[in-house]
Design a protein around this motif. Structure first.
Motif, short mmCIF file in Angstrom:
data_model
loop_
_atom_site.label_atom_id
_atom_site.label_comp_id
_atom_site.label_asym_id
_atom_site.label_seq_id
_atom_site.Cartn_x
_atom_site.Cartn_y
_atom_site.Cartn_z
N ALA A 1 -2.28 9.99 7.88
CA ALA A 1 -1.22 9.07 8.33
C ALA A 1 -0.92 8.02 7.27
CB ALA A 1 -1.62 8.42 9.66
N ILE A 2 -1.94 7.54 6.60
CA ILE A 2 -1.72 6.59 5.50
C ILE A 2 -0.92 7.28 4.40
CG2 ILE A 2 -2.90 5.32 3.65
CD1 ILE A 2 -5.15 4.75 5.75
N GLY A 3 -1.24 8.55 4.13
CA GLY A 3 -0.47 9.32 3.15
C GLY A 3 1.00 9.42 3.51
N LEU A 4 1.30 9.61 4.79
CA LEU A 4 2.71 9.64 5.24
C LEU A 4 3.41 8.33 4.89
CD1 LEU A 4 2.37 11.30 8.76
CD2 LEU A 4 3.72 12.18 6.85
N ALA A 5 2.72 7.22 5.11
CA ALA A 5 3.31 5.91 4.79
C ALA A 5 3.52 5.77 3.29
CB ALA A 5 2.40 4.79 5.32
N VAL A 6 2.56 6.20 2.51
CA VAL A 6 2.68 6.14 1.05
C VAL A 6 3.91 6.94 0.60
CG1 VAL A 6 1.62 6.83 -1.14
CG2 VAL A 6 0.24 5.69 0.61
N ALA A 7 4.11 8.12 1.17
CA ALA A 7 5.23 8.98 0.78
C ALA A 7 6.57 8.29 0.96
CB ALA A 7 5.19 10.28 1.57
N SER A 8 6.70 7.50 2.01
CA SER A 8 7.99 6.84 2.25
C SER A 8 8.30 5.79 1.19
CB SER A 8 8.01 6.22 3.65
OG SER A 8 7.11 5.13 3.73
N TRP A 9 7.29 5.36 0.46
CA TRP A 9 7.43 4.35 -0.59
C TRP A 9 7.70 4.97 -1.95
CZ3 TRP A 9 3.83 3.16 -4.63
CH2 TRP A 9 3.97 1.89 -5.21
N LEU A 10 7.36 6.24 -2.13
CA LEU A 10 7.48 6.89 -3.44
C LEU A 10 8.92 7.24 -3.79
CD1 LEU A 10 4.42 9.34 -3.25
CD2 LEU A 10 4.58 7.17 -4.52
N GLN B 1 -2.43 15.62 1.51
CA GLN B 1 -1.75 16.35 2.58
C GLN B 1 -0.75 15.45 3.32
OE1 GLN B 1 -5.26 17.67 4.65
NE2 GLN B 1 -5.22 19.69 3.67
N GLY B 2 -1.16 14.22 3.59
CA GLY B 2 -0.26 13.29 4.25
C GLY B 2 0.93 12.92 3.39
N ILE B 3 0.67 12.68 2.10
CA ILE B 3 1.77 12.36 1.19
C ILE B 3 2.73 13.54 1.11
CG2 ILE B 3 2.38 11.88 -1.22
CD1 ILE B 3 -0.32 10.34 -1.44
N ALA B 4 2.20 14.75 0.96
CA ALA B 4 3.05 15.94 0.87
C ALA B 4 3.89 16.11 2.14
CB ALA B 4 2.20 17.18 0.60
N ALA B 5 3.28 15.92 3.29
CA ALA B 5 4.03 16.03 4.56
C ALA B 5 5.15 15.01 4.60
CB ALA B 5 3.09 15.86 5.74
N GLY B 6 4.86 13.80 4.14
CA GLY B 6 5.87 12.75 4.11
C GLY B 6 7.01 13.03 3.13
N ASP C 1 2.75 -2.71 -3.97
CA ASP C 1 3.53 -3.94 -3.85
C ASP C 1 3.61 -4.33 -2.38
OD1 ASP C 1 5.52 -2.35 -2.69
OD2 ASP C 1 6.77 -2.33 -4.48
N ALA C 2 4.32 -5.40 -2.10
CA ALA C 2 4.38 -5.91 -0.73
C ALA C 2 4.96 -4.88 0.24
CB ALA C 2 5.20 -7.20 -0.69
N ALA C 3 5.91 -4.09 -0.21
CA ALA C 3 6.51 -3.08 0.67
C ALA C 3 5.47 -2.03 1.07
CB ALA C 3 7.71 -2.41 0.00
N LEU C 4 4.69 -1.56 0.09
CA LEU C 4 3.66 -0.58 0.41
C LEU C 4 2.59 -1.19 1.30
CD1 LEU C 4 2.51 2.26 0.16
CD2 LEU C 4 1.32 1.51 -1.90
N ARG C 5 2.21 -2.42 1.01
CA ARG C 5 1.21 -3.11 1.84
C ARG C 5 1.67 -3.11 3.29
NH1 ARG C 5 -2.85 -6.73 1.20
NH2 ARG C 5 -2.45 -6.95 -1.02
N SER C 6 2.91 -3.45 3.53
CA SER C 6 3.44 -3.50 4.88
C SER C 6 3.41 -2.13 5.55
CB SER C 6 4.88 -4.04 4.83
OG SER C 6 5.47 -3.99 6.10
N LEU C 7 3.80 -1.10 4.81
CA LEU C 7 3.80 0.27 5.36
C LEU C 7 2.39 0.73 5.72
CD1 LEU C 7 6.32 1.92 2.90
CD2 LEU C 7 6.68 1.61 5.35
N VAL C 8 1.45 0.56 4.79
CA VAL C 8 0.09 1.05 4.99
C VAL C 8 -0.64 0.27 6.06
CG1 VAL C 8 -2.14 1.32 3.86
CG2 VAL C 8 -0.09 2.09 2.70
N GLU C 9 -0.48 -1.03 6.06
CA GLU C 9 -1.17 -1.84 7.08
C GLU C 9 -0.59 -1.61 8.47
OE1 GLU C 9 -1.01 -5.81 5.45
OE2 GLU C 9 -2.88 -5.48 4.33
N GLY C 10 0.62 -1.05 8.55
CA GLY C 10 1.23 -0.77 9.83
C GLY C 10 0.82 0.57 10.43
N VAL C 11 0.05 1.36 9.70
CA VAL C 11 -0.38 2.67 10.19
C VAL C 11 -1.43 2.49 11.27
CG1 VAL C 11 -1.50 4.85 9.58
CG2 VAL C 11 0.17 3.82 8.01
#
Length: 154
Positions: free
Chosen positions: A15-24, A45-50, A142-152
């Motif tokens: 799930a964290i990987g999914l959040a990371v993918a949205s930032w890439l 796997q999460g990043i790839a799914a994202g 960065d702050a955007a990724l922090r927000s995405l990952v901490e929201g998982v």
């Protein structure tokens, strides 16, 4: 910026990987470090799914590079665990992947005998005494990724 997150298990790591993918962005390189069993492949796997990969994503330990076509572009999943000599790395044709417009995920990135360009470095480690929990340390966040990952949610 550095970000540290505690994952509760493999599902949470994905799930964290999914959040990371949205930032890439296309062309980004993500370096994954950690010992065997730390969760590098679960995160990949999460990043790839994202990134829109619908099929099964497996560790490319023996293939060295797995290529996937996703909704957001090509994903190049690499594993340097079995590489020992500089010639091994040069024979892979890494520059084509690293300088392209796909998304590159590199497990065991620290084995490369030269610096790899990256947008994000993630170190995964098991948390002693807590079966299944992993500590993920992000460098380049960065702050955007922090927000995405901490929201998982766990």
């Amino acid at each position: 910026m550095t970000l540290e997150v505690l994952s509760q298990g493999a599902g949470h790591t994905r799930a964290i990987g999914l959040a990371v993918a949205s930032w890439l962005r296309p062309g980004d390189v993500v370096l994954l470090e950690g010992p065997l069993g730390a969760g590098k492949t679960s995160l990949a796997q999460g990043i790839a799914a994202g990134l829109g990969i619908e099929g099964r994503v497996t560790s490319p330990t023996f293939a060295l590079i797995q290529e996937y076509a996703g909704a957001r572009g090509s994903v190049y999943h690499m594993d340097f665990y079995r590489l020992d000599r500089e010639d091994d790395f040069l024979e892979l044709g890494l520059e084509e992947y690293l300088e392209g417009d796909g998304f590159t995920l590199v497990e065991w990135a620290g084995k490369a005998p030269f610096p790899l360009p990256s947008r994000l470095e993630i170190k995964l480690e098991q948390v002693p005494g807590h079966d299944g929990r992993r500590r993920l340390t992000f460098r380049g966040a960065d702050a955007a990724l922090r927000s995405l990952v901490e929201g998982v949610e766990t």
